[in-house]
Write an enzyme that holds these catalytic residues in place. Structure first.
Site, PDB file in Angstrom:
ATOM      1  N   LYS A  54    -117.413   2.566 -40.316  1.00 32.14           N
ATOM      2  CA  LYS A  54    -117.075   3.215 -41.513  1.00 32.14           C
ATOM      3  C   LYS A  54    -118.253   3.886 -42.024  1.00 32.14           C
ATOM      4  O   LYS A  54    -118.270   4.977 -42.550  1.00 32.14           O
ATOM      5  CB  LYS A  54    -116.339   2.193 -42.503  1.00 32.14           C
ATOM      6  CG  LYS A  54    -114.935   1.863 -42.188  1.00 32.14           C
ATOM      7  CD  LYS A  54    -114.400   0.631 -42.912  1.00 32.14           C
ATOM      8  CE  LYS A  54    -112.913   0.384 -42.484  1.00 32.14           C
ATOM      9  NZ  LYS A  54    -112.503  -0.987 -42.952  1.00 32.14           N
ATOM     10  N   GLN A  98    -113.738  -5.327 -47.270  1.00 31.65           N
ATOM     11  CA  GLN A  98    -113.333  -5.646 -45.814  1.00 31.65           C
ATOM     12  C   GLN A  98    -112.581  -6.720 -45.974  1.00 31.65           C
ATOM     13  O   GLN A  98    -112.973  -7.727 -46.346  1.00 31.65           O
ATOM     14  CB  GLN A  98    -114.485  -5.622 -44.864  1.00 31.65           C
ATOM     15  CG  GLN A  98    -113.845  -5.939 -43.262  1.00 31.65           C
ATOM     16  CD  GLN A  98    -113.142  -4.527 -43.107  1.00 31.65           C
ATOM     17  OE1 GLN A  98    -113.568  -3.381 -43.090  1.00 31.65           O
ATOM     18  NE2 GLN A  98    -111.890  -4.670 -42.130  1.00 31.65           N
ATOM     19  N   ASP A 121    -109.030   1.918 -50.571  1.00 28.06           N
ATOM     20  CA  ASP A 121    -108.115   1.240 -49.575  1.00 28.06           C
ATOM     21  C   ASP A 121    -106.668   1.495 -50.127  1.00 28.06           C
ATOM     22  O   ASP A 121    -105.649   1.115 -49.424  1.00 28.06           O
ATOM     23  CB  ASP A 121    -108.435  -0.065 -49.622  1.00 28.06           C
ATOM     24  CG  ASP A 121    -108.823  -0.711 -48.164  1.00 28.06           C
ATOM     25  OD1 ASP A 121    -108.778   0.230 -47.262  1.00 28.06           O
ATOM     26  OD2 ASP A 121    -109.222  -1.659 -47.841  1.00 28.06           O
TER      27      ASP A 121
END
Ligand code: NDP
Length: 287
Positions: A54, A98, A121
């Site tokens: 990422k 994460q 997200d």
């Protein structure tokens, strides 16, 4: 194979190039590049790989990449304090924590602490609510990527029968909401669904997000359907090596489907590309 292969790798590369152009224009207009900060707690090797890729993709798109790698025994209060600091930082447009988090941390509490405007997200309840309401918000990256692949293959999907297998908050539920918003008729299947084969057999669109290798049989697929395989399953080979396969029995399904995504090279690359697109959108919304 009669199905057309959906090249997620090529589509993701095109989206990343589009985002990079948008980032250059944003930077010229606002005197700063959009910023994405990723927080990793613990030392799960797969998560560390995701975080690394990422960061690399963020920099390649011309954005500022921030990264925090915290020890596995980090206190929840310390993680919440870091999120508060990132929420307040004007240079940070996107925050991604994460998952999964270590067991002693309440992931719902952590997600709820992220400023919804920076929740790239798309997991914050505010963004979930906006999605279900059909309003503009930040949409989870994997279903967003699936939706791009589906609509580019099929065009208008109004009235199409869609079956989503898997009801996670990360993939299945937002996928069902996106398809509903595009006027498909949606069935959301899960582990308690009776006669999954019968549901899949009438679907013009099948999205499999389960995590069980080859569970969707080829002969369930309606001829001409669009099959999107989100599953990523690592399979051990007799020679001691391993390879990735999806949730769909690819060879058999490809002989009946109209379009199908491969694993790897289908949905996977779209997820990071959509994360970059979300970060740029978040930067614009805050500018
Ligand atoms: P979860 O484990 O959170 O959810 C799996 C879902 O599958 C659950 O809703 C579960 O039902 C359902 N399920 C389990 N067994 C069956 C069954 N026999 N029949 C029908 N449904 C079943 O997984 P995720 O949604 O996070 O991920 C799904 C897959 O997608 C995984 O392989 C993951 O690695 C992959 N993935 C890929 C991404 C990408 O970028 N390509 C991104 C995210 C995930 P129930 O709710 O009843 O338990």
């Amino acid at each position: 194979m009669s199905a057309q292969l959906i090249d997620g790798k090529a589509r993701a590369a095109a989206l990343r190039a589009e985002v990079a152009q948008g980032v250059a224009a944003f930077t010229a207009a606002h005197g700063r590049a959009p910023g994405l900060t990723v927080v990793l707690v613990g030392d799960d090797p797969a998560s560390a790989v995701y975080v690394g890729s990422k960061g690399k993709a963020t920099r390649e798109a011309g954005m500022v990449s921030g990264e925090y790698r915290l020890p596995a025994d980090t206190a929840e209060a310390d993680l919440l304090a870091l999120i508060a600091q990132l929420n307040a930082d004007p240079a940070v447009d996107g925050i991604l924590v994460q998952m999964p988090l270590p067991r002693h941390i309440d992931s719902d509490r952590v997600i709820a602490a992220i400023d919804p405007a920076k929740d790239v997200d798309g997991l914050h309840p505010v963004n979930t609510g906006l999605l279900v309401s059909g309003r503009k918000g930040l949409v989870p990256c994997t279903p967003s990527g699936c939706m791009l692949l589906i609509t580019e293959a099929m065009g208008n999907i109004a009235g199409a029968e869609a079956v989503v297998i898997g009801r996670s908050i990360l993939v299945g539920k937002p996928m069902a909401a996106l398809l509903t918003n595009a006027s498909a008729t949606v069935t959301l299947a899960h582990s308690r669904t009776r006669d999954l084969a019968a549901h899949v057999a009438r679907a013009d669109i099948v999205v499999a997000a389960v995590g069980i290798p080859n569970m969707v049989q080829g002969d369930w697929i309606k001829p001409g359907a669009c099959v999107i395989d989100v599953g990523i399953n690592r399979i051990a080979l007799p020679d001691g090596k391993s390879r990735l396969i999806g949730d769909v029995d690819f060879a058999a399904a490809a002989s009946r489907a109209g379009w199908i995504t491969p694993v790897p090279g289908g949905v996977g690359p779209m997820t990071i590309a959509c994360l970059l697109a979300n970060t740029l959108a978040a930067a614009h919304a805050r500018a």
